[in-house]
Design a protein around this motif. Structure first.
Motif, short mmCIF file in Angstrom:
data_model
loop_
_atom_site.label_atom_id
_atom_site.label_comp_id
_atom_site.label_asym_id
_atom_site.label_seq_id
_atom_site.Cartn_x
_atom_site.Cartn_y
_atom_site.Cartn_z
N MET A 222 17.95 -91.21 8.91
CA MET A 222 18.14 -90.10 8.00
C MET A 222 16.80 -89.50 7.59
N LEU A 223 15.82 -90.34 7.32
CA LEU A 223 14.50 -89.85 6.94
C LEU A 223 13.86 -89.06 8.08
N GLY A 224 14.06 -89.55 9.31
CA GLY A 224 13.53 -88.84 10.47
C GLY A 224 14.14 -87.46 10.62
N ARG A 225 15.42 -87.33 10.34
CA ARG A 225 16.09 -86.04 10.43
C ARG A 225 15.56 -85.08 9.38
N ILE A 226 15.35 -85.59 8.17
CA ILE A 226 14.82 -84.75 7.10
C ILE A 226 13.42 -84.25 7.46
N LEU A 227 12.59 -85.12 8.00
CA LEU A 227 11.25 -84.72 8.41
C LEU A 227 11.30 -83.68 9.53
N LEU A 228 12.24 -83.85 10.46
CA LEU A 228 12.39 -82.89 11.55
C LEU A 228 12.82 -81.53 11.02
N VAL A 229 13.73 -81.52 10.06
CA VAL A 229 14.19 -80.26 9.46
C VAL A 229 13.05 -79.57 8.73
N VAL A 230 12.28 -80.32 7.97
CA VAL A 230 11.15 -79.75 7.23
C VAL A 230 10.11 -79.19 8.21
N LEU A 231 9.81 -79.95 9.27
CA LEU A 231 8.86 -79.46 10.28
C LEU A 231 9.38 -78.19 10.94
N ALA A 232 10.66 -78.17 11.26
CA ALA A 232 11.23 -76.99 11.91
C ALA A 232 11.16 -75.78 10.99
N LEU A 233 11.44 -75.97 9.70
CA LEU A 233 11.33 -74.86 8.76
C LEU A 233 9.89 -74.41 8.59
N LEU A 234 8.95 -75.36 8.60
CA LEU A 234 7.54 -74.99 8.50
C LEU A 234 7.05 -74.21 9.71
N MET A 235 7.74 -74.34 10.83
CA MET A 235 7.40 -73.56 12.02
C MET A 235 8.20 -72.25 12.06
N ALA A 236 9.43 -72.26 11.57
CA ALA A 236 10.31 -71.09 11.64
C ALA A 236 9.85 -69.98 10.69
N ILE A 237 9.38 -70.35 9.52
CA ILE A 237 8.98 -69.34 8.53
C ILE A 237 7.79 -68.52 9.02
N PRO A 238 6.72 -69.13 9.55
CA PRO A 238 5.64 -68.29 10.09
C PRO A 238 6.07 -67.49 11.33
N ALA A 239 7.00 -68.03 12.13
CA ALA A 239 7.48 -67.26 13.29
C ALA A 239 8.16 -65.99 12.82
N GLY A 240 8.97 -66.09 11.78
CA GLY A 240 9.61 -64.90 11.22
C GLY A 240 8.60 -63.94 10.62
N ALA A 241 7.60 -64.48 9.94
CA ALA A 241 6.57 -63.63 9.34
C ALA A 241 5.78 -62.89 10.42
N LEU A 242 5.49 -63.57 11.52
CA LEU A 242 4.78 -62.90 12.62
C LEU A 242 5.64 -61.82 13.26
N ALA A 243 6.93 -62.09 13.40
CA ALA A 243 7.82 -61.07 13.95
C ALA A 243 7.90 -59.86 13.03
#
Length: 159
Positions: A1-22
């Motif tokens: 469960m902790l691994g999934r939460i970390l993966l979600v947080v990492l994915a959001l930390l990558m998705a937000i700048p991708a949207g900002a760049l777009a």
């Protein structure tokens, strides 16, 4: 469960700048928006410098910056987080979910905020802005899907 939460947080930390760049790329590629933001930026800069030269505290500049940060957070941060939370809750793994709902939500937020009224620039500018916002939401949603969305709802098997 902790691994999934970390993966979600990492994915959001990558998705937000991708949207900002777009969003930045869309604004820079559209001539009317580029000119409007250029004038706004220069006017704000000149107003801020004049206020500082006159000895006025830069409260107006700080409030304008806070408003701009809130608007950008509404467009770039909220849609991927909502899409990810719903997708993770229901175990959705579809790229169509993350890209499509992220794009639709990002494009719908400004329309909902102003009560579905057209901006003063007219329908052509509204269509271009909507297309840019669709691309922004799709970029952030698909980035999230590439990192964490493909494995949403799966549970690691016990050894």
């Amino acid at each position: 469960m902790l691994g999934r939460i970390l993966l979600v947080v990492l994915a959001l930390l990558m998705a937000i700048p991708a949207g900002a760049l777009a969003l930045l790329g869309g604004v820079l590629l559209d001539p009317a928006l580029r000119e409007a933001f250029g004038r706004l930026g220069l006017a704000g800069l000149f107003t801020g410098l004049a206020d500082l030269a006159a000895g006025v505290p830069p409260d107006l500049a700080a409030s304008m910056l806070a408003f701009l940060a809130q608007a950008l957070a509404l467009l770039v941060v909220v849609p991927p987080i909502l899409t990810a939370l719903i997708g993770e809750t229901f175990g959705l793994r579809s790229a169509l979910w993350y890209g499509g709902v992220g794009a639709g939500l990002t494009a719908a937020l400004p329309w909902l905020a102003r009560g579905a009224a057209l901006p003063p620039a007219g329908p052509a500018a509204a269509a271009r802005l909507s297309a840019i916002l669709l691309a922004t939401g799709a970029a952030s949603g698909l980035t999230y899907w590439l990192i964490a969305g493909r494995s949403a709802g799966t549970r690691p098997s016990a050894p």
